[in-house]
Scaffold this active site. Sequence first.
Site, PDB file in Angstrom:
ATOM      1  N   ARG A 123       0.850  -1.198   0.000  1.00  0.00           N
ATOM      2  CA  ARG A 123       0.000   0.000   0.000  1.00  0.00           C
ATOM      3  C   ARG A 123       0.880   1.241   0.000  1.00  0.00           C
ATOM      4  O   ARG A 123       2.097   1.147   0.084  1.00  0.00           O
ATOM      5  CB  ARG A 123      -0.927   0.002   1.212  1.00  0.00           C
ATOM      6  CG  ARG A 123      -0.174   0.033   2.518  1.00  0.00           C
ATOM      7  CD  ARG A 123      -1.103   0.101   3.710  1.00  0.00           C
ATOM      8  NE  ARG A 123      -0.335  -0.076   4.928  1.00  0.00           N
ATOM      9  CZ  ARG A 123      -0.856  -0.154   6.144  1.00  0.00           C
ATOM     10  NH1 ARG A 123      -2.167  -0.062   6.307  1.00  0.00           N
ATOM     11  NH2 ARG A 123      -0.095  -0.313   7.201  1.00  0.00           N
ATOM     12  N   ASN A 161      -4.852   7.586   4.318  1.00  0.00           N
ATOM     13  CA  ASN A 161      -4.505   6.879   5.554  1.00  0.00           C
ATOM     14  C   ASN A 161      -3.036   7.093   5.885  1.00  0.00           C
ATOM     15  O   ASN A 161      -2.157   6.793   5.073  1.00  0.00           O
ATOM     16  CB  ASN A 161      -4.752   5.369   5.406  1.00  0.00           C
ATOM     17  CG  ASN A 161      -4.651   4.648   6.736  1.00  0.00           C
ATOM     18  OD1 ASN A 161      -5.573   4.711   7.542  1.00  0.00           O
ATOM     19  ND2 ASN A 161      -3.538   3.980   6.980  1.00  0.00           N
ATOM     20  N   GLU A 162      -2.784   7.642   7.049  1.00  0.00           N
ATOM     21  CA  GLU A 162      -1.427   7.802   7.576  1.00  0.00           C
ATOM     22  C   GLU A 162      -0.425   8.310   6.535  1.00  0.00           C
ATOM     23  O   GLU A 162       0.461   7.560   6.090  1.00  0.00           O
ATOM     24  CB  GLU A 162      -0.916   6.492   8.186  1.00  0.00           C
ATOM     25  CG  GLU A 162      -1.542   6.172   9.515  1.00  0.00           C
ATOM     26  CD  GLU A 162      -0.830   5.041  10.261  1.00  0.00           C
ATOM     27  OE1 GLU A 162       0.032   4.372   9.667  1.00  0.00           O
ATOM     28  OE2 GLU A 162      -1.148   4.831  11.436  1.00  0.00           O
ATOM     29  N   GLU A 333      -6.956   4.797  15.524  1.00  0.00           N
ATOM     30  CA  GLU A 333      -6.568   3.387  15.659  1.00  0.00           C
ATOM     31  C   GLU A 333      -5.877   3.219  17.006  1.00  0.00           C
ATOM     32  O   GLU A 333      -4.816   3.800  17.233  1.00  0.00           O
ATOM     33  CB  GLU A 333      -5.605   2.984  14.535  1.00  0.00           C
ATOM     34  CG  GLU A 333      -6.193   3.156  13.152  1.00  0.00           C
ATOM     35  CD  GLU A 333      -5.226   2.752  12.040  1.00  0.00           C
ATOM     36  OE1 GLU A 333      -4.164   2.172  12.341  1.00  0.00           O
ATOM     37  OE2 GLU A 333      -5.528   3.031  10.867  1.00  0.00           O
ATOM     38  N   TRP A 341       4.257  -5.188  13.198  1.00  0.00           N
ATOM     39  CA  TRP A 341       5.192  -4.466  12.333  1.00  0.00           C
ATOM     40  C   TRP A 341       6.463  -3.953  12.992  1.00  0.00           C
ATOM     41  O   TRP A 341       7.346  -3.441  12.311  1.00  0.00           O
ATOM     42  CB  TRP A 341       4.475  -3.286  11.673  1.00  0.00           C
ATOM     43  CG  TRP A 341       3.635  -2.487  12.627  1.00  0.00           C
ATOM     44  CD1 TRP A 341       2.275  -2.571  12.770  1.00  0.00           C
ATOM     45  CD2 TRP A 341       4.073  -1.508  13.593  1.00  0.00           C
ATOM     46  NE1 TRP A 341       1.844  -1.710  13.765  1.00  0.00           N
ATOM     47  CE2 TRP A 341       2.931  -1.044  14.272  1.00  0.00           C
ATOM     48  CE3 TRP A 341       5.320  -0.981  13.932  1.00  0.00           C
ATOM     49  CZ2 TRP A 341       2.994  -0.086  15.288  1.00  0.00           C
ATOM     50  CZ3 TRP A 341       5.394  -0.026  14.944  1.00  0.00           C
ATOM     51  CH2 TRP A 341       4.234   0.414  15.606  1.00  0.00           C
TER      52      TRP A 341
HETATM   53  C1  GAL Z   1      -1.444   1.506  10.906  1.00  0.00           C
HETATM   54  C2  GAL Z   1      -2.319   1.503   9.673  1.00  0.00           C
HETATM   55  C3  GAL Z   1      -3.361   0.398   9.715  1.00  0.00           C
HETATM   56  C4  GAL Z   1      -2.747  -0.892  10.157  1.00  0.00           C
HETATM   57  C5  GAL Z   1      -2.065  -0.691  11.481  1.00  0.00           C
HETATM   58  C6  GAL Z   1      -1.456  -1.938  12.053  1.00  0.00           C
HETATM   59  O1  GAL Z   1      -0.235   2.128  10.648  1.00  0.00           O
HETATM   60  O2  GAL Z   1      -2.974   2.735   9.528  1.00  0.00           O
HETATM   61  O3  GAL Z   1      -3.951   0.262   8.448  1.00  0.00           O
HETATM   62  O4  GAL Z   1      -1.835  -1.334   9.207  1.00  0.00           O
HETATM   63  O5  GAL Z   1      -1.051   0.255  11.341  1.00  0.00           O
HETATM   64  O6  GAL Z   1      -0.889  -1.690  13.305  1.00  0.00           O
END
Ligand code: GAL
Length: 672
Positions: A123, A161-162, A333, A341
């Site tokens: 993405r 997004n971000e 979020e 990650w």
């Molecule tokens: C954020 C992102 C989300 C998801 C999340 C996982 O950075 O906006 O889509 O990937 O991390 O922790």
Amino acid sequence: MHKPLTRQNRFDAGRQTTGMLELGVCYYPEQWPREKWDEDARRMVDLGLAWVRIGEFAWSHIEPQSGTFQWEWMDEAIEVLGCAGLKVILGTPTAAPPKWLVDRYPDILAVDARGVVRKFGARRHYCFSSRRYRVEAARITEAMVRRYGENPFVHAWQTDNEYGDHDTIHSYSDEAKHGFREWLAARYGTIEEMNRAWGTQFWSMHYNGFDAVDLPNNLVEEPTPTHLVDYFRFSSDQVKSFNKAQVDIIRRHSPGRPVTHNFMNQNTDFDHYTVGEDIDIASWDVYPLGGLINGRLSAEDKARYLRVGDPDQTAFNHDLYRAVGRGRVWVMEQQPGPVNWAAHNQSPADGMVRLWTWLAYAHGVDMVSYFRWRQAPFAQEQFHAGLLLPNSEVDQGYLEVAQVAEEMMCLPEGEMREKAEVAILLDYESRFATRALPQGQGYIASAIALDWYSAVARLGVDVDFIGQHSDLSGYRLVLAPDLVIPDASFVARLKASGAKALFGPRSGSKTRDMHIPADLPPGPLADLIDFRVTRVESLPEYHSEPVLYGNTSHPVTGWRELIRTSETVLATFEGEHRQGMPAIIGNERTRYVGTLPRGEFLSKLMGDTLGWADIKSLPDLGDLRLARRGNLHFAFNYGNASALVPASATAEFLVGGRELAPVGVAIWTEKP
Ligand code: GAL
């Protein structure tokens, strides 16, 4: 097909925040069979959720082929969620352009600093400078907003997004190069003016025209810092205009619905204040455990806080994004369990999801939305927890959200975060400047600012963030850990404001052209305090020097400045090298620190600085943190032992009590 709207979920343009905490969740209907949607929606409402965010990665489901739109599933998803009683936040899907689009227009893709194209398959694979992508992003945004702009269940919008996730602000594409040239021509007017600013008489770097300028990547040695900072400024402006284009479309077709963007923890790749000007609410994504692993603390402290996170990093960002949102901030979020990650992805201690939720509310956040509803059994984020397990059983996060939803009932309405007495200045251009000219690995501006914030938070004092543009009225103390490029109008307003100020090293050390000021640093800050910096040195972490402050000698490392001054000397370097030279100086209104105090030294300095500015503080709180929202007082325990909260004898506890267990939250009111 529309069922009658309930009072709760019908869009009402006049509705302002009530000051009550609302909860929400990120949901991906396109990732689950249709049969699950109704039950999911019902369970969300049963859990006490009011908001649901959808759509931000749904482009290829909406438009699987060029010009062929498939809206029915989204119509139905919004209907199902809305009819269940949820308010929908709809994300524009531009963070994930579909494969057919990329195949047709490969110049949408960004190029990394090595000159390698960043391909499709994950993405954020787009270049902010791609004119074609801007047309396409506007096209899909417009199609979506025309369809749902007046939908009674759609209450808010999220753009993209971000911005900045996966290091995507800086692209070195051909179009970025052309865009940069135009940007430079607009900034400087003539090429000779640019040559002057960049100092191109150095190393024979002179340019004969803007069309000869290239991007600052793949050079033999570092570029001139002005070249680099201009490229950072240009890239930042690209984000602003990209975002603004979407906001304009949303405002046209979805009047009255607030627009937000979900920013990230500690990202300074673009000027968040200027993007914030165009939206109604700043939101950000809270992943404290990844933040800890990637963050400023020593390995020993990381081990200590492994399952609770850095006690100050999350609060810092709530306060920062409250400023970016001009008072309005959401969490879009919230980490609900382990993520996937970071370098290591530990589980939060049980109770942390609840703690983080109340922490957000205490710092002025009105809505906390969890990422994500159900853990995905496929694709990149399989290890990322949700509120539900992949088989729809409840996971730990769900239970903690249920607890918050119950506790919410015990709190009064209308409590709003008040203006703090202390403001910390975070200036994005100054961050660009130290990134371009670090002058030593020990100088990490983001860690230094967080250290300063932390030292104040440990003394129980609330903080606001400001930029140089901000209104300064009401602040008694401004802390500026790294204001490298002050502008004269800020300095004049600070002088007129009556606030006291403490500046960190490097403050005032560069002009907007990234030059040393004509009469030496601190440039325009010399209007506030009389001194000159005649030399700076960066020091490795294996070397420290004693600084005498009061009667105590404290070790410092990382950075040291040579200061000439007529002001009072408050601390001196006492090592063998140039013994007795000033480390901290001050007059009645302004103080300056020419080194990097940490730990006890920083704590002492901040305690004294608060006292000097007449601000009430508490003895060091250790692992306890406090915050206030209106009449509500909050305490959070990040330690591994119980702690007593500093409430008065007549305090009335609404949640928790005087003795706070590890991972505990207490909320109380004080008699006036
Ligand atoms: C954020 C992102 C989300 C998801 C999340 C996982 O950075 O906006 O889509 O990937 O991390 O922790």
